[in-house]
Design an enzyme around this catalytic site. Sequence first.
Site, PDB file in Angstrom:
ATOM      1  NE  ARG A   1      38.791  46.647  47.375  1.00 31.74           N
ATOM      2  CZ  ARG A   1      37.799  45.815  46.895  1.00 31.74           C
ATOM      3  NH1 ARG A   1      38.238  44.673  46.328  1.00 31.74           N
ATOM      4  NH2 ARG A   1      36.603  46.039  47.058  1.00 31.74           N
TER       5      ARG A   1
ATOM      6  N   GLY B   1      37.147  33.802  39.070  1.00 34.95           N
ATOM      7  CA  GLY B   1      38.497  33.581  39.330  1.00 34.95           C
ATOM      8  C   GLY B   1      38.603  32.785  40.897  1.00 34.95           C
TER       9      GLY B   1
ATOM     10  CG  HIS C   1      39.484  41.568  35.549  1.00 34.34           C
ATOM     11  ND1 HIS C   1      40.375  42.542  35.957  1.00 34.34           N
ATOM     12  CD2 HIS C   1      38.726  41.231  36.336  1.00 34.34           C
ATOM     13  CE1 HIS C   1      39.521  42.988  37.274  1.00 34.34           C
ATOM     14  NE2 HIS C   1      38.709  42.073  37.349  1.00 34.34           N
TER      15      HIS C   1
HETATM   16  P1  AMP Z   1      36.320  42.157  40.151  1.00 33.83           P
HETATM   17  O1  AMP Z   1      36.450  42.820  38.996  1.00 33.83           O
HETATM   18  O2  AMP Z   1      37.627  41.942  41.046  1.00 33.83           O
HETATM   19  O3  AMP Z   1      34.972  41.682  40.563  1.00 33.83           O
HETATM   20  O4  AMP Z   1      36.644  40.287  39.461  1.00 33.83           O
HETATM   21  C1  AMP Z   1      36.028  39.918  38.443  1.00 33.83           C
HETATM   22  C2  AMP Z   1      36.330  38.566  38.188  1.00 33.83           C
HETATM   23  O5  AMP Z   1      37.840  38.375  37.972  1.00 33.83           O
HETATM   24  C3  AMP Z   1      36.172  37.775  39.324  1.00 33.83           C
HETATM   25  O6  AMP Z   1      35.730  36.389  39.099  1.00 33.83           O
HETATM   26  C4  AMP Z   1      37.480  37.661  40.168  1.00 33.83           C
HETATM   27  O7  AMP Z   1      37.730  36.221  40.980  1.00 33.83           O
HETATM   28  C5  AMP Z   1      38.353  37.545  38.850  1.00 33.83           C
HETATM   29  N1  AMP Z   1      39.866  37.994  39.352  1.00 33.83           N
HETATM   30  C6  AMP Z   1      40.305  38.927  40.148  1.00 33.83           C
HETATM   31  N2  AMP Z   1      41.529  39.036  40.218  1.00 33.83           N
HETATM   32  C7  AMP Z   1      41.944  37.639  39.567  1.00 33.83           C
HETATM   33  C8  AMP Z   1      43.332  37.161  39.586  1.00 33.83           C
HETATM   34  N3  AMP Z   1      44.422  37.904  40.069  1.00 33.83           N
HETATM   35  N4  AMP Z   1      43.436  36.234  38.755  1.00 33.83           N
HETATM   36  C9  AMP Z   1      42.171  35.510  38.217  1.00 33.83           C
HETATM   37  N5  AMP Z   1      40.928  36.218  38.231  1.00 33.83           N
HETATM   38  C10 AMP Z   1      40.899  37.206  38.927  1.00 33.83           C
END
Ligand code: AMP
Length: 282
Positions: A189, A149, A37
Amino acid sequence: MIVFKHAQSLDRYLIKCKNRGQKIGFVPTMGALHQGHISLIKASKETTDLTVCSIFVNPTQFNDPTDFQNYPSTLSADMDILLAVECEVLFMPSVKEMYPNGLSDPLKIDFGFIAQTLEGEHRPGHFEGMAQIVEKLLRIVKPDFLFMGQKDYQQQLIVGQLIKKRKFDTRLMVCPTLRESDGLAMSSRNVRLDKKSRKLAVKISETLKFIKTASAKPSNTLKQLEQEAINRLQAIKGIDPEYFSIRNATTLKPVRKRTEKMVALTAVWIGGVRLIDNLLLN
Ligand code: AMP
């Protein structure tokens, strides 16, 4: 950092910023922030004048109620991280704020095949819920740039379609997947993995890398490679692959010619946790 809980006050603040000529970057998240993030926030800070991060665990994108209940929440650590990277604005709405008319909000778009395959097939309703909340957030923040991401490969393709279909004046910036030192893709997760499962989880990225190397040999058919990946994952006790698929990187349709841009995508269960990852092959 200014924290907003209400869309109206955020909107009023952002109008002032935009009138001053500031370019707005937006990073939507579900919290439990990690370096993945943070890389998006940093990319936004490098590209824009003001970065808005949102933290909202969106109930309508969880097809599995247990997954929703168990989704990690680390709000005070998240705030510390955002302060440390000098994120200017945090938007933290309530469910009532985002869904004033209840969760059975009719605002839904049909994305066709791209949202029905892979994650769409295994998590019915997930992308409808995701697109619903991203649309609501984009209407509030109206960012010049949206940072997402590559980790959620299918998600960023669908959000690209959403921006086109709804004619949002926002440019989608897709940032590379950040990984732990052993290759595991960072994910909120991951904290739910016990020690043994965490060790096993490295096999996901290892398998993707193996398949990428093997795909350079034209004598290995894509069907064989997909089967090989499933066999390798299934052979490890404690790992249960849900799918491993090689697709056209833009349409997610089956690959017809090896000259097409290809991506390998996988979803795997380890110790009761569902993890996804992907790798561009060429
Ligand atoms: P989430 O909180 O899981 O909904 O993710 C929020 C944003 O962070 C989304 O655009 C995801 O694709 C991005 N994201 C999650 N994990 C990663 C990672 N390991 N590397 C880069 N971006 C990420």
